[in-house]
Design a protein around this motif. Structure first.
Motif, short mmCIF file in Angstrom:
data_model
loop_
_atom_site.label_atom_id
_atom_site.label_comp_id
_atom_site.label_asym_id
_atom_site.label_seq_id
_atom_site.Cartn_x
_atom_site.Cartn_y
_atom_site.Cartn_z
N THR A 100 9.94 -6.06 4.54
CA THR A 100 11.04 -5.12 4.81
C THR A 100 12.30 -4.62 4.34
OG1 THR A 100 10.77 -6.46 6.56
CG2 THR A 100 13.73 -5.63 5.63
N ALA A 101 12.02 -5.61 2.99
CA ALA A 101 12.58 -4.76 1.49
C ALA A 101 12.34 -4.27 0.63
CB ALA A 101 13.26 -6.22 0.25
N ILE A 102 10.71 -3.94 1.12
CA ILE A 102 9.48 -2.98 0.55
C ILE A 102 9.98 -1.48 0.82
CG2 ILE A 102 7.84 -1.87 -0.52
CD1 ILE A 102 7.24 -5.53 -1.48
N LYS A 103 9.79 -1.65 1.58
CA LYS A 103 9.74 -0.45 2.85
C LYS A 103 11.78 0.09 2.70
CE LYS A 103 6.80 -1.68 6.24
NZ LYS A 103 6.08 -2.21 7.92
N LEU A 104 12.25 -0.20 2.13
CA LEU A 104 13.90 -0.05 2.75
C LEU A 104 13.22 0.68 1.19
CD1 LEU A 104 16.11 -2.35 4.10
CD2 LEU A 104 15.89 -0.61 4.95
N MET A 105 13.53 0.00 0.43
CA MET A 105 13.44 0.74 -1.44
C MET A 105 12.66 1.78 -1.56
SD MET A 105 13.22 -2.43 -4.44
CE MET A 105 12.07 -3.07 -3.42
N CYS A 106 11.35 1.78 -0.67
CA CYS A 106 10.91 3.36 -1.01
C CYS A 106 10.86 4.36 0.22
CB CYS A 106 9.26 2.58 -0.19
SG CYS A 106 8.54 1.78 -1.17
N GLY A 107 11.97 3.89 0.66
CA GLY A 107 13.15 5.43 1.75
C GLY A 107 11.92 5.26 3.18
N SER A 108 11.60 4.63 3.58
CA SER A 108 10.72 4.72 4.74
C SER A 108 11.32 3.68 5.87
CB SER A 108 8.78 3.76 4.40
OG SER A 108 9.15 2.47 4.55
N LEU A 109 11.92 2.60 5.49
CA LEU A 109 13.87 2.42 6.85
C LEU A 109 14.35 3.11 5.77
CD1 LEU A 109 11.98 -1.16 7.20
CD2 LEU A 109 11.79 1.04 8.75
N LYS A 110 15.96 2.77 7.25
CA LYS A 110 17.38 2.88 6.41
C LYS A 110 17.78 1.26 6.69
CE LYS A 110 17.08 7.81 7.79
NZ LYS A 110 17.90 8.74 8.20
N PRO A 111 18.64 0.98 5.88
CA PRO A 111 18.94 0.29 6.48
C PRO A 111 20.34 -0.16 7.26
CG PRO A 111 19.84 0.62 4.31
CD PRO A 111 18.63 1.54 4.94
N ASP A 112 20.45 -1.36 7.97
CA ASP A 112 22.10 -1.06 9.19
C ASP A 112 23.33 -1.10 7.84
OD1 ASP A 112 19.74 -1.47 10.18
OD2 ASP A 112 20.19 -3.54 10.78
N ALA A 113 23.23 -1.76 6.82
CA ALA A 113 24.52 -1.19 6.22
C ALA A 113 24.12 -1.90 4.76
CB ALA A 113 25.01 -2.99 6.27
N GLY A 114 24.82 -0.94 3.68
CA GLY A 114 24.54 -1.37 2.28
C GLY A 114 24.05 -0.13 1.65
N LYS A 115 23.70 -1.00 0.41
CA LYS A 115 23.75 0.39 -0.19
C LYS A 115 22.27 0.34 -1.50
CE LYS A 115 25.66 3.28 -3.78
NZ LYS A 115 27.08 4.46 -4.68
N ILE A 116 21.60 1.23 -1.61
CA ILE A 116 20.26 1.70 -2.14
C ILE A 116 20.21 2.48 -3.44
CG2 ILE A 116 17.86 1.65 -2.21
CD1 ILE A 116 18.14 0.35 0.33
N VAL A 117 20.16 1.90 -5.04
CA VAL A 117 20.25 3.43 -5.90
C VAL A 117 18.91 2.82 -6.88
CG1 VAL A 117 20.89 4.47 -7.54
CG2 VAL A 117 23.01 3.35 -6.04
N MET A 118 17.77 3.69 -6.54
CA MET A 118 16.76 3.73 -7.05
C MET A 118 16.82 4.88 -8.49
SD MET A 118 15.26 2.19 -4.95
CE MET A 118 13.91 1.52 -5.92
N ALA A 119 16.70 4.84 -10.05
CA ALA A 119 16.92 4.73 -10.68
C ALA A 119 18.04 6.29 -10.76
CB ALA A 119 15.18 5.90 -11.22
N GLY A 120 18.79 6.20 -10.28
CA GLY A 120 19.84 6.38 -10.56
C GLY A 120 20.39 6.84 -9.11
N HIS A 121 19.51 7.07 -8.23
CA HIS A 121 19.95 8.24 -7.19
C HIS A 121 19.98 7.74 -5.76
CE1 HIS A 121 18.28 11.59 -9.29
NE2 HIS A 121 17.03 10.96 -10.12
N ASP A 122 21.15 7.92 -5.55
CA ASP A 122 21.12 6.95 -4.01
C ASP A 122 20.05 7.14 -3.06
OD1 ASP A 122 22.50 6.44 -1.61
OD2 ASP A 122 24.23 6.94 -2.09
N LEU A 123 19.29 6.52 -2.69
CA LEU A 123 18.52 6.86 -1.37
C LEU A 123 19.42 7.89 -0.34
CD1 LEU A 123 15.98 4.24 -0.81
CD2 LEU A 123 15.52 6.41 -1.26
N SER A 124 20.52 6.86 0.57
CA SER A 124 20.61 7.68 1.06
C SER A 124 21.20 9.31 1.25
CB SER A 124 22.01 6.55 2.28
OG SER A 124 23.35 6.77 1.24
N ALA A 125 21.54 9.57 0.07
CA ALA A 125 22.11 10.74 -0.46
C ALA A 125 21.02 12.17 -0.97
CB ALA A 125 23.39 10.76 -0.88
#
Length: 246
Positions: free
Chosen positions: A44-69
């Motif tokens: 689940t954590a990996i799918k969230l980091m790769c963007g194939s799942l969306k979190p219910d809460a919280g923020k994920i930033v990969m290499a300076g890019h916010d996955l949600s935005a």
């Protein structure tokens, strides 16, 4: 390079909270190991980091890019090798690699150099013209690694990448992981093989029941217990794991 802040995820079908308030910072240059029992929340954590799942809460930033935005920008910074090798079996190996190069818009010279380097490294030169359906499990795994890293991303996310690889290929991949981190990049490495994590990783995170139980160097995880192995630490921290999450 990888930042997760208070990330949670539940599955509606059974109401299980697969991740509960996960916070994790992994800087450039780190080879980070992620370990936990089956169903602890690693996938689940990996799918969230790769963007194939969306979190219910919280923020994920990969290499300076916010996955949600900035989802696409974030995903372009990631090379993901999943657990399993479901590929396009009717394509030849070379057709698959060029397909991956097209997806990531890799220039022809860079693509050619990458493909030639890794085909030689993994001894796939003679097989690359054949359809993938003729490949062994290990050959498919090697091809998937080559395709996932074709754009030379700063972040590698590898979910059980050594499965099916022969000892030589596994050694070569581990060396590539270390080389990638030596250049200031990040490798996030999920594994069930505790001995590999113990010998390879800069830091290790232990997850159980969707919560991060501990994170640190092996010495920090041992908490001063002289001679304690990662297996000992792992069993102590996950002894109540019931395997409900994904």
């Amino acid at each position: 390079m990888i930042d997760l802040a208070n990330v949670s995820k539940s599955y509606k079908k059974n109401g299980v909270k697969a991740l509960d308030d996960l916070t994790l910072h992994i800087p450039g240059g780190e080879l980070f190991g992620f370990i936990g029992p089956n169903g602890a929340g690693k996938t689940t954590a990996i799918k969230l980091m790769c963007g194939s799942l969306k979190p219910d809460a919280g923020k994920i930033v990969m290499a300076g890019h916010d996955l949600s935005a900035e989802r696409l920008e974030a995903q372009r910074c990631i090379g993901f090798v999943p657990d399993g090798n479901d590929l396009y079996d009717r394509l030849t190996g070379m057709e698959y690699l060029n397909f991956m190069g097209d997806i990531y818009q890799v220039a022809k010279p860079q693509r050619k150099a990458h493909i030639e380097k890794y085909l030689s490294l993994f001894s796939l030169e003679d097989a690359v013209g054949s359809q993938i359906r003729t490949y062994s499990k290990g050959m498919k795994q090697k091809l998937m690694v080559i395709g996932a890293l074709i754009h030379n991303p700063p972040v590698w996310i590898l979910d059980e990448p050594l499965g099916g690889l022969d000892p030589r290929a596994a050694h070569l991949l581990k060396e590539e992981m270390k080389n990638h981190c030596a250049q200031g990049n990040t490798v996030f490495f999920s594994t069930h093989v505790l001995e590999v994590a113990e010998k390879l990783c800069t830091r290790i995170g232990v997850i159980a029941h969707g919560t991060l139980r501990a994170v640190g160097t092996l010495e920090e995880l041992r908490s001063g217990e002289t001679g304690a192995s990662l297996e000992d630490v792992f069993l102590e921290m996950t002894e109540d794991e019931g395997g409900d999450a994904q």
